[in-house]
Design a protein around this motif. Structure first.
Motif, PDB file in Angstrom:
ATOM      1  N   GLU A 223       0.816  -1.219   0.000  1.00 47.21           N
ATOM      2  CA  GLU A 223       0.000   0.000   0.000  1.00 47.21           C
ATOM      3  C   GLU A 223       0.848   1.267   0.000  1.00 47.21           C
ATOM      4  O   GLU A 223       0.462   2.279  -0.588  1.00 47.21           O
ATOM      5  N   GLU A 224       2.027   1.219   0.646  1.00 51.43           N
ATOM      6  CA  GLU A 224       2.853   2.428   0.700  1.00 51.43           C
ATOM      7  C   GLU A 224       3.427   2.803  -0.659  1.00 51.43           C
ATOM      8  O   GLU A 224       3.873   3.932  -0.870  1.00 51.43           O
ATOM      9  N   LYS A 225       3.408   1.859  -1.610  1.00 52.56           N
ATOM     10  CA  LYS A 225       3.887   2.142  -2.973  1.00 52.56           C
ATOM     11  C   LYS A 225       2.785   2.678  -3.882  1.00 52.56           C
ATOM     12  O   LYS A 225       3.057   3.133  -4.988  1.00 52.56           O
ATOM     13  N   MET A 226       1.538   2.607  -3.416  1.00 52.59           N
ATOM     14  CA  MET A 226       0.385   2.917  -4.258  1.00 52.59           C
ATOM     15  C   MET A 226      -0.021   4.384  -4.152  1.00 52.59           C
ATOM     16  O   MET A 226      -0.064   4.960  -3.062  1.00 52.59           O
ATOM     17  N   PHE A 227      -0.358   4.973  -5.305  1.00 53.93           N
ATOM     18  CA  PHE A 227      -0.872   6.337  -5.366  1.00 53.93           C
ATOM     19  C   PHE A 227      -2.013   6.386  -6.382  1.00 53.93           C
ATOM     20  O   PHE A 227      -2.069   5.560  -7.300  1.00 53.93           O
ATOM     21  N   PHE A 228      -2.906   7.355  -6.203  1.00 49.72           N
ATOM     22  CA  PHE A 228      -4.093   7.446  -7.046  1.00 49.72           C
ATOM     23  C   PHE A 228      -4.248   8.885  -7.533  1.00 49.72           C
ATOM     24  O   PHE A 228      -4.231   9.826  -6.737  1.00 49.72           O
ATOM     25  N   THR A 229      -4.368   9.045  -8.860  1.00 44.61           N
ATOM     26  CA  THR A 229      -4.481  10.383  -9.432  1.00 44.61           C
ATOM     27  C   THR A 229      -5.743  10.506 -10.280  1.00 44.61           C
ATOM     28  O   THR A 229      -6.341   9.509 -10.696  1.00 44.61           O
ATOM     29  N   TYR A 230      -6.121  11.734 -10.543  1.00 46.18           N
ATOM     30  CA  TYR A 230      -7.269  12.012 -11.406  1.00 46.18           C
ATOM     31  C   TYR A 230      -6.889  13.117 -12.386  1.00 46.18           C
ATOM     32  O   TYR A 230      -5.896  13.829 -12.201  1.00 46.18           O
TER      33      TYR A 230
END
Length: 360
Positions: A223-230
């Motif tokens: 989870e610490e490697k995950m990012f979410f963009t829009y």
């Protein structure tokens, strides 16, 4: 499983290639950030590259340094290593490198299919200014790069970057996709484990925390490697000096694009304009006289409508010298940016990125 059966030779060729290059690959002399994907096109590499450039320019460590971008220059006419000129044609460099150069004029932008060579030349401009490259590079005068952002180089295994950032499109999860040509995967799903950072792009703004966690689970990524963009759309911009800004306030629009997928753009514009007609061309489409004549016929039918395209398409439209004046006076492009869903994620991403390239 179907792709492994039908495309058995291709699947094992990728397995063998990945096995061969694991722990191999040459490192560049300066820190290198690779931005790539596992699927074919449409994940938003260019706006994410621009976001990374913005982060580097605002950082204390890299803000005053020479930042460079190296791209393959997809569908360009030129060969070998080329520095991208601010006013150069998209046909010589590719639309995306030219867009980046025009947005970040202080950044050195180069194209070279051979990324090892490209990185070497960006770090050693004296090699470009003399010898075999001297008469082949249009803009040989540039400063040595202190850091290089590699656009779409995740599959280029001969070069080993300091940090691998992999993009996954929210609407096209790789765990539900298949290898080409049955699906959109250009690489094995399991290569996601080699990413230092994974960004799920084009996310809905109202994404719940539970869904974010499920993405980490389904991709097998911490989870610490995950990012979410829009995607964020900016104000539309006139394409020519002769463009009449009053058309921005029209309630009607004609849309034309040559990108992988334009559905999100259409939804956005539909909230502002009534889309009277849409021209959808292939990704990286080279515009022709016939294309503009078709648009002109529709504009004559709807003379009050604005004519709107993407920023990437605008780079290629500029290459065409015979755009009818009636189109120029109502032609605009719609810039896009990306941002993180959570406010604190930009700081977390910046910290993780800069830590990965510090000490080199």
């Amino acid at each position: 499983m179907v792709d492994r059966i039908v495309l058995f030779p291709y699947y094992w060729a990728l397995r063998l290639r990945n096995s061969y290059y694991r722990n191999r690959g040459q490192k560049s002399e300066v820190p290198a950030i690779c931005l790539g994907n596992i699927t074919v096109g449409g994940t938003g590499k260019t706006p994410h590259t621009e976001m990374i450039l913005d982060i580097l320019q605002q950082s204390d460590e890299w803000g005053g340094r020479n930042i460079a971008v190296l791209s393959r220059g997809y569908k360009r006419k030129s060969k070998g290593f080329q520095m991208v000129g601010f006013n150069g044609p998209a046909s010589e460099y590719g639309d995306e490198p030219l867009q980046i150069k025009r947005k970040f004029p202080a950044v050195s932008v180069a194209v070279d299919r051979n990324r090892v060579e490209g990185c070497d030349l960006l770090v050693h401009p004296e090699k470009v200014q003399s010898g075999k490259y001297k008469d082949k590079v249009h803009f040989p005068d540039f400063s040595a790069a202190d850091i290089i952002v590699l656009d779409d180089a995740f599959q280029y295994r001969k070069l080993r970057p300091d940090v691998n950032i992999v993009l996954v499109d929210y609407s096209r999860p790789i765990d539900e996709d298949q290898l080409l040509p049955l699906g959109n995967l250009r690489d094995l799903r399991e290569r996601i484990s080699e990413a230092d950072i994974v960004i799920v792009s084009k996310c809905p703004r109202d994404m719940e925390p539970e869904e974010k966690k499920s993405w980490a689970d389904r991709l097998g990524v911490a989870e610490e490697k995950m990012f979410f963009t829009y995607i964020k759309y900016s104000d539309i911009i006139p394409m020519y000096d002769s463009t009449d800004r009053h058309y921005v306030y029209s309630k009607k629009a004609i849309m034309f694009t040559g990108i992988a997928r334009d559905t999100a753009m259409q939804y956005y514009l539909s909230d502002i304009y009534k889309i009277l007609q849409k021209f959808s061309f292939g990704d990286h489409h080279k515009y022709s006289k016939g294309d503009f004549q078709s648009m002109l016929a529709v504009v004559k039918k709807y003379p009050a409508a604005a004519l709107i395209t993407t920023e990437k398409d605008a780079m290629r439209v500029y290459d065409f010298q015979g755009v009818p004046e009636m189109l120029k006076e109502r032609m605009f492009y719609l810039p896009i940016q990306v941002d993180f869903l959570e406010y604190g994620d930009r700081e977390r991403f910046t910290s993780r990125l800069l830590k990965s390239i510090s000490g080199r």
